[in-house]
Structures are given as C-alpha cells and as structure tokens.
Design an enzyme around this catalytic site. Sequence first.
Site, short mmCIF file in Angstrom:
data_model
loop_
_atom_site.label_atom_id
_atom_site.label_comp_id
_atom_site.label_asym_id
_atom_site.label_seq_id
_atom_site.Cartn_x
_atom_site.Cartn_y
_atom_site.Cartn_z
N HIS A 79 -9.09 8.26 -16.02
CA HIS A 79 -8.30 9.07 -14.97
C HIS A 79 -7.79 7.93 -13.81
O HIS A 79 -6.52 8.27 -13.39
CB HIS A 79 -9.50 9.83 -14.19
CG HIS A 79 -8.97 10.50 -12.91
ND1 HIS A 79 -8.00 11.32 -12.75
CD2 HIS A 79 -9.37 10.36 -11.57
CE1 HIS A 79 -7.71 11.73 -11.43
NE2 HIS A 79 -8.63 11.18 -10.84
N ASP A 109 25.53 2.07 -10.47
CA ASP A 109 24.33 2.16 -11.44
C ASP A 109 23.37 0.99 -10.80
O ASP A 109 23.72 0.29 -9.67
CB ASP A 109 24.61 1.58 -12.74
CG ASP A 109 23.72 2.54 -13.63
OD1 ASP A 109 22.43 2.18 -13.20
OD2 ASP A 109 23.96 2.91 -14.78
N TRP A 144 -11.14 1.10 -13.82
CA TRP A 144 -9.68 0.71 -14.00
C TRP A 144 -9.63 -0.63 -13.50
O TRP A 144 -8.71 -1.70 -13.86
CB TRP A 144 -8.82 1.46 -13.25
CG TRP A 144 -8.89 1.02 -11.65
CD1 TRP A 144 -10.02 1.31 -10.72
CD2 TRP A 144 -7.61 0.38 -10.88
NE1 TRP A 144 -9.55 0.93 -9.69
CE2 TRP A 144 -8.42 0.31 -9.63
CE3 TRP A 144 -6.59 0.00 -11.31
CZ2 TRP A 144 -7.46 -0.33 -8.59
CZ3 TRP A 144 -5.90 -0.70 -10.30
CH2 TRP A 144 -6.27 -0.89 -9.25
N SER A 174 6.90 -4.43 -17.88
CA SER A 174 7.65 -3.36 -17.54
C SER A 174 8.06 -3.33 -16.11
O SER A 174 9.05 -3.17 -15.66
CB SER A 174 7.38 -1.99 -18.05
OG SER A 174 7.62 -1.22 -17.13
N SER A 175 7.04 -3.35 -15.26
CA SER A 175 6.87 -3.47 -13.84
C SER A 175 7.80 -4.29 -13.06
O SER A 175 8.49 -4.43 -12.33
CB SER A 175 5.54 -3.32 -13.37
OG SER A 175 4.83 -2.32 -13.62
N HIS A 258 -4.84 -5.30 -4.20
CA HIS A 258 -4.52 -4.81 -2.85
C HIS A 258 -3.22 -4.69 -2.75
O HIS A 258 -2.58 -3.45 -2.33
CB HIS A 258 -5.13 -5.57 -1.60
CG HIS A 258 -5.17 -4.56 -0.49
ND1 HIS A 258 -6.10 -3.71 -0.65
CD2 HIS A 258 -4.37 -4.32 0.57
CE1 HIS A 258 -6.09 -2.89 0.47
NE2 HIS A 258 -4.80 -3.22 1.07
N GLU A 260 -1.15 -3.99 -4.84
CA GLU A 260 -0.83 -2.70 -5.78
C GLU A 260 -1.06 -1.33 -4.89
O GLU A 260 -0.37 -0.37 -5.35
CB GLU A 260 -1.70 -2.54 -6.89
CG GLU A 260 -1.98 -1.50 -7.92
CD GLU A 260 -0.65 -1.29 -8.51
OE1 GLU A 260 0.34 -1.84 -8.70
OE2 GLU A 260 -0.36 0.11 -9.07
N TYR A 262 -0.35 -0.97 -1.76
CA TYR A 262 1.07 -0.67 -1.09
C TYR A 262 1.93 -0.52 -1.92
O TYR A 262 2.86 0.05 -1.67
CB TYR A 262 1.02 -1.76 -0.32
CG TYR A 262 -0.12 -1.98 0.73
CD1 TYR A 262 0.18 -0.97 1.87
CD2 TYR A 262 -0.90 -2.67 0.81
CE1 TYR A 262 -0.99 -0.88 2.61
CE2 TYR A 262 -2.31 -2.84 1.83
CZ TYR A 262 -2.02 -1.81 2.82
OH TYR A 262 -3.08 -1.65 3.71
N SER A 273 9.86 9.25 4.84
CA SER A 273 10.76 9.02 5.95
C SER A 273 12.24 9.67 5.50
O SER A 273 13.05 9.70 6.56
CB SER A 273 10.91 7.57 6.20
OG SER A 273 9.70 6.95 6.41
N HIS A 307 -11.53 -7.56 1.11
CA HIS A 307 -12.13 -6.55 1.39
C HIS A 307 -12.60 -5.52 0.48
O HIS A 307 -13.54 -4.69 0.74
CB HIS A 307 -11.46 -5.69 2.79
CG HIS A 307 -10.09 -4.92 2.40
ND1 HIS A 307 -9.00 -4.88 3.14
CD2 HIS A 307 -9.93 -4.23 1.09
CE1 HIS A 307 -8.18 -4.04 2.23
NE2 HIS A 307 -8.64 -3.97 1.25
N HIS A 308 -12.27 -6.00 -0.81
CA HIS A 308 -12.80 -5.26 -1.76
C HIS A 308 -13.95 -5.82 -2.46
O HIS A 308 -14.62 -5.31 -3.14
CB HIS A 308 -11.83 -5.12 -2.99
CG HIS A 308 -10.71 -4.37 -2.72
ND1 HIS A 308 -10.27 -3.08 -3.02
CD2 HIS A 308 -9.55 -4.66 -2.12
CE1 HIS A 308 -9.19 -2.65 -2.51
NE2 HIS A 308 -8.67 -3.57 -1.92
N THR A 333 0.55 0.35 10.32
CA THR A 333 0.62 1.91 9.68
C THR A 333 0.40 2.84 10.63
O THR A 333 0.96 3.65 10.57
CB THR A 333 -0.82 1.91 8.75
OG1 THR A 333 -0.89 0.70 8.20
CG2 THR A 333 -0.71 3.17 7.93
N LYS A 336 3.93 3.53 11.94
CA LYS A 336 4.31 4.41 11.07
C LYS A 336 4.22 5.97 11.38
O LYS A 336 4.99 6.70 11.22
CB LYS A 336 4.37 4.10 9.65
CG LYS A 336 4.90 2.89 9.26
CD LYS A 336 5.20 2.55 7.67
CE LYS A 336 6.39 3.19 7.38
NZ LYS A 336 7.55 2.39 7.65
N ARG A 455 -20.72 5.79 -6.81
CA ARG A 455 -19.33 6.27 -7.59
C ARG A 455 -19.81 6.07 -9.02
O ARG A 455 -20.82 5.23 -9.25
CB ARG A 455 -18.34 5.08 -7.45
CG ARG A 455 -17.56 5.59 -5.90
CD ARG A 455 -16.64 4.06 -5.76
NE ARG A 455 -15.61 4.30 -6.70
CZ ARG A 455 -14.30 3.50 -6.45
NH1 ARG A 455 -14.53 2.43 -5.90
NH2 ARG A 455 -13.51 3.61 -7.42
#
Lengths: 820, 347
Positions: A79, A109, A144, A174-175, A258, A260, A262, A273, A307-308, A333, A336, A455
């Site tokens: 998931h 293009d 994950w 790919s990314s 991290h 990732e 964002y 926006s 912080h993880h 943040t 925004k 979890r």
Amino acid sequence: MAAQPRPLYVRELSYLEGGGIYGWLTTIDHKRIAVLYGVTALVMLVLGGFEALMVRTQLMVPNNHFLTAQQYNQFFTMHGLTMIFLVIMPLETGFFGNFLIPLQIGARDVAFPRLNALSYWIFLLGAITINLGWIWGGLPNDGWFGYANLTEKFYSPGLNIDFYDVGLLILGVSSVMSALNFFVTIINMRAPGMTFFRMPMFIWSLLVTTILILLAFPALTVGLIFLFMDRYFDTHYYRVIAGATPILWQHLFWIFGHPEVYIMILPAFGLISEIIPVFSNKPLFGYPMMAYSLILIAFLSYGVWGHHMFATGMGPIADSTFAITSMLIAIPTGIKIFSWVATVWGGRLQFSTAFLFALAFVIQFTIGGLSGIMHASPPIDLQQTDSYIIVAHFHYVLGLGALFAILGALYMYWPKITGRMLNEKLGKLNFWLAVWSFNATFFPMHFLGELGMPRRIYTYAPHMGWDFWNYWETINAYIIALSFVVLAINVWWSLRYGERATDDPWDARTLEWSVPTPPPVYNFATVPTVTARDAFWVAKYGSVEATGLEPVNVAAIAPSTAPDPGKIHIPAPSLYPVLIALGLFGMGIGVLVEWYRVVLIGAALMVISAISMAFEYPTWGREDPHAVAESFLGLDSRKIGIWSFIGSECVFFASLISTYMVYKARSTGPFDADILNIPLTSFSTFILLMSSLLMVLALAGYQRNDKFWGTFWLIGTAIFGCIFLGGQVYEFGDFWLNEGMLFNSNLFSQCFYTLVGFHGFHVFIGVCWLLTLAVAGIRGKIDSKRSLAVEIGGLYWHFVDIVWVVIFTLVYLMRTIKHA
Amino acid sequence: MTAPLRRSALVSALAVTTAVVVGGCKPSRPYPLDTLAPTSDLTKAFYDLFVEVTVLDIIVLIVVVAALFLAIAFFSTRTGAARRPSVKHSDMYLEMAWTIIPALILLAITVPTVRTIIKTQPYSWPKDALPVEVIAHQWWWEFHYPTLGVETADEVHIPTGRVIHFELFSKDVIHSFFMPQVGGKRDVIPGQENQITLVANVPGEYYGQCTEFCGDSHANMRFRVFVQSPADFQEWVKHQLEPPVKPTSGPAAAGAKVFANAPCAICHTIRGVSGFSKQYTYGFRGPDLTHFGSRTTLAGAIMDNTPQNVAVWIRNPDEVKPGANMPTLGLSGRELNELVAYLEALK
C-alpha cells in the site's frame, strides 16, 4: 462561467486522434505520455486502494484472522510503495507535469521527447517488477522504508525484498530521467518573455521538485545497491557482525526520503496554486513569497532527515539540530497556507468541484502540518513515532493533502485533457463523500495514536481501548472506496455523454487554456510571447489587475495566423524507448531469478537500442531543426541536461564516498595503509588528468574545424582512459590474487571495491562515449557546428576526472596512519 | 493530581475544534498504552511539552479555518453576484506578519523542546541508579539486572523513587522499546547501546510493546512493566534469586523429565537445571524459565499465564505467534500436561 468565443478556424487533429496502438506505443508526444502515466497510475490507485481495504478489514476487530501476519505485512508494505511511487508521484509529475509543463510555458514539447517516452516505459516496467510478487514469490513485506537489517537474506529469505530492491532501482532511473527532462524543459523551453517570475506557480513547484528528485534519488540508489550487494554478493553493508551498522540504511534512506515527501507535496502545492486563483477570479496572493517559500522548503528538506530517526538515539545535539531545522520548515509552509487563504479572500468565488477539493486541501493540509510540528519535537516524538498518530499525520498530508490536490486538478483539467466536461453533480457527490470518509477514517487515528496503538501491527488485544475507532475507520475506509466509485462513474459518464468542453471553460489565467481543447499535437499554432504573469488572463482582459468582468479582447487570444504544419517541428515517433525499457526489465528479472543469460540478452537489447536511438535522427548528418531556435537561455538543452546529470551524479558519489569514510574506520584488517599502491595509482592519476588536457585539445580542434587534430586528440583521450582502466584492473587483480582481499573480506574492501569500481565503470562508459565520437569524427560527421556533441562528452569526461581527484585524495592519500 | 484534569480539558478542546463526537473515545477503563497518562519524571516532561504544542496547534488551526470559512461566507458568488472581486495580490505588512508570528510561535515551541531534550537525555546518571539490561529478540524481551543477578522475560519490575537506567540491546533486528506511561520509546538497535533514564513515581502494572517493525510477529512482541514500591521490589528480587522449585511427585515431577528429554533445554535456561554460557551470542535463545510460574503472561505478553494457554502455546507456537522460533515439539497429550504442570510449578 464565461465561456470565451473563439474565432472560427480550421480545427487541427487533436493529440488524441489517430495512430492506433502502435502510435501510442511509439509516441513521444508529452500529452500522450501524460495520458499513459495517468492511466497507469489510476490502475495502481485501484490496486493500492484494494491493499488499504485489506489492511483495514484485518484491523476492523481485535484478534482478527481475516489475513495472516505475512499477508498483512505484504499488504501494508505494498500500500505504501504503491501510493508513493506508483500513484502520487506519477500522477503529479508524470501526468500533470507532462501534460502541463509545455502547455503552461508555451512550448511544443519537452526538451527531450524520446527520453520522456523512455521514462514512462521504464516506470511501467518498474511498477510491474515491484508487483511481480502477486504471481510469484510474494510481495515486498518489510515496509516501504525497508529498514535494514531486517531486509537481509537471513531475516527475509524470499524474493519479496528483491522485488522491492530491483523495482525501486528501476523506478529511480525513470524518476531521475524525467526530472532531468522537466528541469531542462522549464529552464530552457519557456516561451519568449516568460521570465522566472512570470511562470505559473505549478511550473515553479515542478522546477523545485525536479531539483529535489535529481539530488535525492541517488542516495536511495546507493542504499539499494548496498542492499543488493548484501543479498547477492554476501557483503556486510548492514550486517552488525562485520562492524557495520543498520543505521547506515536509515541515513541513506531518509536523506532521500524526506526530500521525497516534498517531491510528493510540492507539485500538490503547485496544483492548488493553479486552482484557487482561477475559481476565486483573483491573482495568486503573494506570488514572490510563494515562489521563495518553495525554494526554502526544498533547501531545508535536505537538513531534516534526522527527524525520522529521533528514536534511534542520535544524542541530544543531533536531536536538537534536527528539531530546529524541522520547525523552520513550518515557516515557509505557513506562508503558503496564509497566501492561499488571502487569495480566496475578496475573490468572486465559484464553487466548482475542483475548487471544493482545493479548499478542503487547505484545511486538511493545515491539520497534517500542525501534527507534523508535534513530531518535530523529539520529546513528543518519542511517544508518537511509529504509532497511529504518524499514520494520521502523513495521510492528512498525502491522502487528504496531495491526493485531494490531484483530484481537484483532475476536475479542473479533465476538459482540457479529454475535451469533455465531467458531471458537476456527480463531482459534488464525489467531493462530499471523499471529504467525509477521508476525515472520518483518518482523524480518529490521532486518538488511536494517543492511545498508543503502534503502526504495522496485524493484530491487537481487545482491552486496549482501540476497538471502537478501528471498527469505525474500517467502515469509513469502504466509503472512501465508494467515493472513488463515484469518480469512476463520473469519468465513464463524461467520456460517454459528457458535454463537449470549450477551450476555456473556467475563464482561466494561464497559457494552457489558450490552446484548442483537446490540444493539437503541436500545442501552439504560434508560440506566444509573454509580457506578464497570468499571460492568458492579460491577453483576455488587458492586465493582471483586471477583474474578469471587463469585455474579452477576442483579437488578442485568436491565433494570429493559421498554423503551417510544415513550419512546426514535431519530433518523430520512436520504438526505441520501449525496447530500451524492455532490455532493462530483462536485466532486472534475469538478476532476480539468477538466470544470467536473460541479463545478457536484456543488456544487449538495451545497449543496441540505446545506440540505435542515438543515431536515429537528430544531428548525425543533417541540421537539427530545433536545437537553439526554441531555447530560452540561448544554450543547447543537451548542455543543461548533462550539467543536471552531473549534479545528480555528485550526490551518488558523495553517498559512496561518505560510506567509505565511515566504514573504513570501523573495518577490520587488512587496512588501506597495508594495501594501497600509491606509486602506481599516482601514475594512473597523472594519466587520467592528462587525458582531460587532451580532451580540451580535441574540443578546440573541432571548434576551429580542424577535423584531423580533433579526432587525433579524441582518440588520445580514449587511450589514456584505457591506460587508467588497465592500471585499475592490475590493482584490483593484485589485491585479489596477491593480497587475498576479496569483495566481501571486510568493510574496507567492500567499500573500496564499490567506490573505485563504480568510478572505473564511469570511466569505461566515458571511453565508449569517446570512441563513438571518434568514429563519427573519422567519418567526418563532426565539424565546428556540431562540436557541441564533443563538448558534452567532454563535460562528462572532466567530471569523471574530478571525481577521481577527490577519490585519490580521500582514499589513497588520506590513509589511516595508525590502527588500534 | 492535575494531569487527568488537564487531560480532559485537552480532549474536549480537540473535540470542539474538530466537531467530532468524542463520546466513543471516553474511557470506560484506563487505556493500557495511553501516551497521555504520565507516571514518571520522563513521561511527565514529554506530556507537558505535548500539552503546550497542542494548545498552540489548535489556536493556529482555528485562525486558518476561521479565515477560510469567513472568506467563503463573504465572497461566494451566491452572496454577491455582481460584486467586483478584489485584485489585490500582495500586502507587505500582512506577509511580514504571517512570516514573523509563526516564527515566534515556533520559537516558543523550540526553546522548551531543546530544554526537554537536554533534560531527558542525560550523559551521566547517579551511581546508585538501577541498571536494567533490555535485550530484544524476534519476538520477545529479555531483561537482566546486572547488579542484582536477576534474569526474566517479557515482564520487567522496577522500584519507585529510584533512578532506573535501561540499557537497550538487540540480538537480531531493530526493535523499539515502548512503554508510554513509564518511559516513552527508544529504538533497540543491533550493534548499538541505547538507553532510557527515568524515575517512576506511581506503582502499578503498565503495558509496553515493540513499535519498530521487526518481521512477521511484530504485533506479538509485547511486555509488561511492574512499578513497585521499594519494599515490594526487594521482595520480588529476593524471590527471583531463589533456586527453581524441584517438584518431587505428581505430574510436575514427570514434567521435569519431559523438559529434560525434549529439546526445551537447548534454548531455555532453568537455573541449576539447564542453561548455556553467557558467551552464547548467535542462534536462537528462549526466555529464562527459572521462575516462569511467577509471571502473569507468556509468549511476548500476548497471553495470560494459565495452564490452558501454556498448553496452547507449546502445542503449536507458530499458530499463536507466526514465525516464532520455538519449534513444534510433537509431545503427546500426557507429556504436554505434565510439562505444563512443571512449568506452572516454577513459581
């Protein structure tokens, strides 16, 4: 809603028409690739949703036996992987990014259309690799985040983790490819006059996102390569027994992980926006601050990975540092969020479904952000981490955040993409079902977290006080599914009976609405000239400050001349992207089943297709029609491309080098000082540095149209590269045979061979590249006009040399002098 | 105590701001893993910080939600169809305000955060602190008291009013030692020694659980913390140090023979009966059973320690705890009953 009348002209074929299946297979049109990404990601969304429902059903009642522990672990892992890598990222970057970037910046293009197609096919095959466990060997089952050392073969012997490892490696390729492509496109393909501060905010968000992808993914790639080596070559990157630490994986993973986060939320910010100003009939509030805050978030996101890891015991200093940097992110943040509210304030609000999703996003994302501030404080985090309050937090940020932004943008852009309107009544039903069910499912998880529910547990005891909310959440999870069923019905209805969309159904502000619906293959009949932010709005109403109640300036938005297809350069379709991706897939699968013939066939297919693609059409023998003409900066896109690639490579080597430095100190003997052959390596270092000089001479030769000396020095560079490689082969052989230092002898040997070996591989690729250029040079295909091909190869070659200077200094010269 | 009072104020505040009916989460009895019921100096420090941040969070949320809803109420096309929209797109003072005020709020969070970090992660602790070694295994907890010579599993006893120094080790993968009311959590990492230092204040039985995903039976890796008055704790230590019961007659005596003949002793220590050297590092190891009968739970604290449950566990460990390293022994019904009788006799 003021639908703008468009003057009559002959409608060209839309991008959706014609071509058949082969046309879609070989397409390199960014809009078709966007649709491919979108369809794939929606299929994956169904799969990821199914996995979520399985997880929720298991947790519905305590001591449930609906799933086994093993099935549950596979489903929660898949998931997460599916939603992150196969749904949110491809929908935001692959689908909306592909569709909108060229249309919003006024380009025909992306910068590298064939690379774009290649990114998609590799993405598809990576997605298949991760999901192979459905039919073979079992799905990934360690989360994950795949924390080492649980992912080692000893603890996870099956193929599950191999699918995870190889699948993510393929997806990373790919990314990075599509990020490089989009980065160059945004930098270099903007329409005349579209300066940075006239770009739509979605373009800003993707510009920042692509930089994040380029600089974050290599860290994950390195972590996955180490995992692969541990599992297949018996090295000890994450094995305590040899002095290594499993925490290395956590650092590499979160240095990627991290940013990732964002990578997933910044494009959502961009989409919001775009939606809010259109339906508020007001320009975006605080545009410069919105842009700067994106940059600031991206910058800070590299300094907060710790912080993880507050619970891992990094010590009070590291904990405090990461707490402060994490808190700092709340400031941009907040800017925004307040700016979105200020955009709504004073507008003329039109509550379409898209706008409702955007408004819900603002509140829900705020809730997710605020609970994030809690976890940014390590003492609070020590109670909350790995509990359901974290699950609540990131579902508020990504599920009720990013996914709501995607749904809102889908409702807004659907007419432009398909040419038909979605049903607003069904849309409202979809929205209210979603907003109720998502909140009812995920808000109580805050309570469960405060009540200590961990979890990733497949079962729990009945007397913990968790029963009611788990039951409640499972019921509501099925309502989430129902809301997506409504969306599916709406999509079906729209495609079947939907009203034909006008070109500008929402009275929107940016260039993508100025083209026909659905857009023609070439996007713009004439490339627009941009004079202000909200370019299309200005064209329609005269100024950014217009309220939208003024009469429309019809002449300004009509195409000035009928398009002449002969003058519009559209790159030709290509089958090679599919073949290259298939080759890569074959290599991945071959490795998994340890059937090395398949690896070789895949590699051959990949290399042959890549070379064929390189010679397919552009500069070899005839003029490249669009190299400089469409460039915003006056630079060739390929040059910016190689520079971005080099930036990405820097992170790759930095990860390898820092691992070497850390692990060398923890290694057992033989040590570097006992083994390294400084005189020999000094010689080969000298040769490699000299090769850079020859490279400069070769380029200078071609630039002054001196084909003989250009080719001469080019071959000389390649020969010097070969001498360096020969020295390395001798060195490795010497260590192997005479010193008995095998690949997995100790931490030093594995890090040394990996680092120096990967550099050697880069030199090898460089030599192949130079020889290809030399062949072209001998055949007289390179002259001063096309010397750029040599310049790009040269940039890569110089980069590889500079990396060697760093490696030579840090590995060879700074040896450990004394050992305990 | 003021904590429950403030706690209920907090819960009501959450309820009001979210408009979620909280009736369902009102406790009918205490929640065993409640993170908001501190009973030690450590968790009290965590809790105080949590309250402060939550209050600030709720204020910010109210501001944002109120501003957005007011905007929606005032400016929808339905309420003012012909009204001209504002075209204002910047305001320096407003933008400075929403940069600086959040920064000040964050400062108000960061300063106490750093103070709490420094207070709760001491580099040194008193000499008379009680060291407790926590050794995590897939999927159970081993506890050693190096100064007392006591070994036990899945249930840790600590005295009130004394500094306790937990030293965390893992024998296999990464786990996390989570006991919310007594000590928060800390990861247990192979090859690295982590620690938790605390003073427990309120005697009682508390729950704990592994919170870092550690494989198949991650959910089945629980434990209990018994906080006792110093006198009760001394009593418990004294009992733990006694040699194991040696039954002389009845099924328990027969069970002792079953234990000796079955492979139990390969992994399980009963002091004076079976055991292996302290240097034993790799391979699987089971809980010390010397005083098994005196524990309230078994198998990673997932079951109450009753003869029926022990029998269920021994008959097929993998069914109770998927992936468990304890093998199925294939004992006959009589042997099983005798073995259970013996284990339960090990008070």
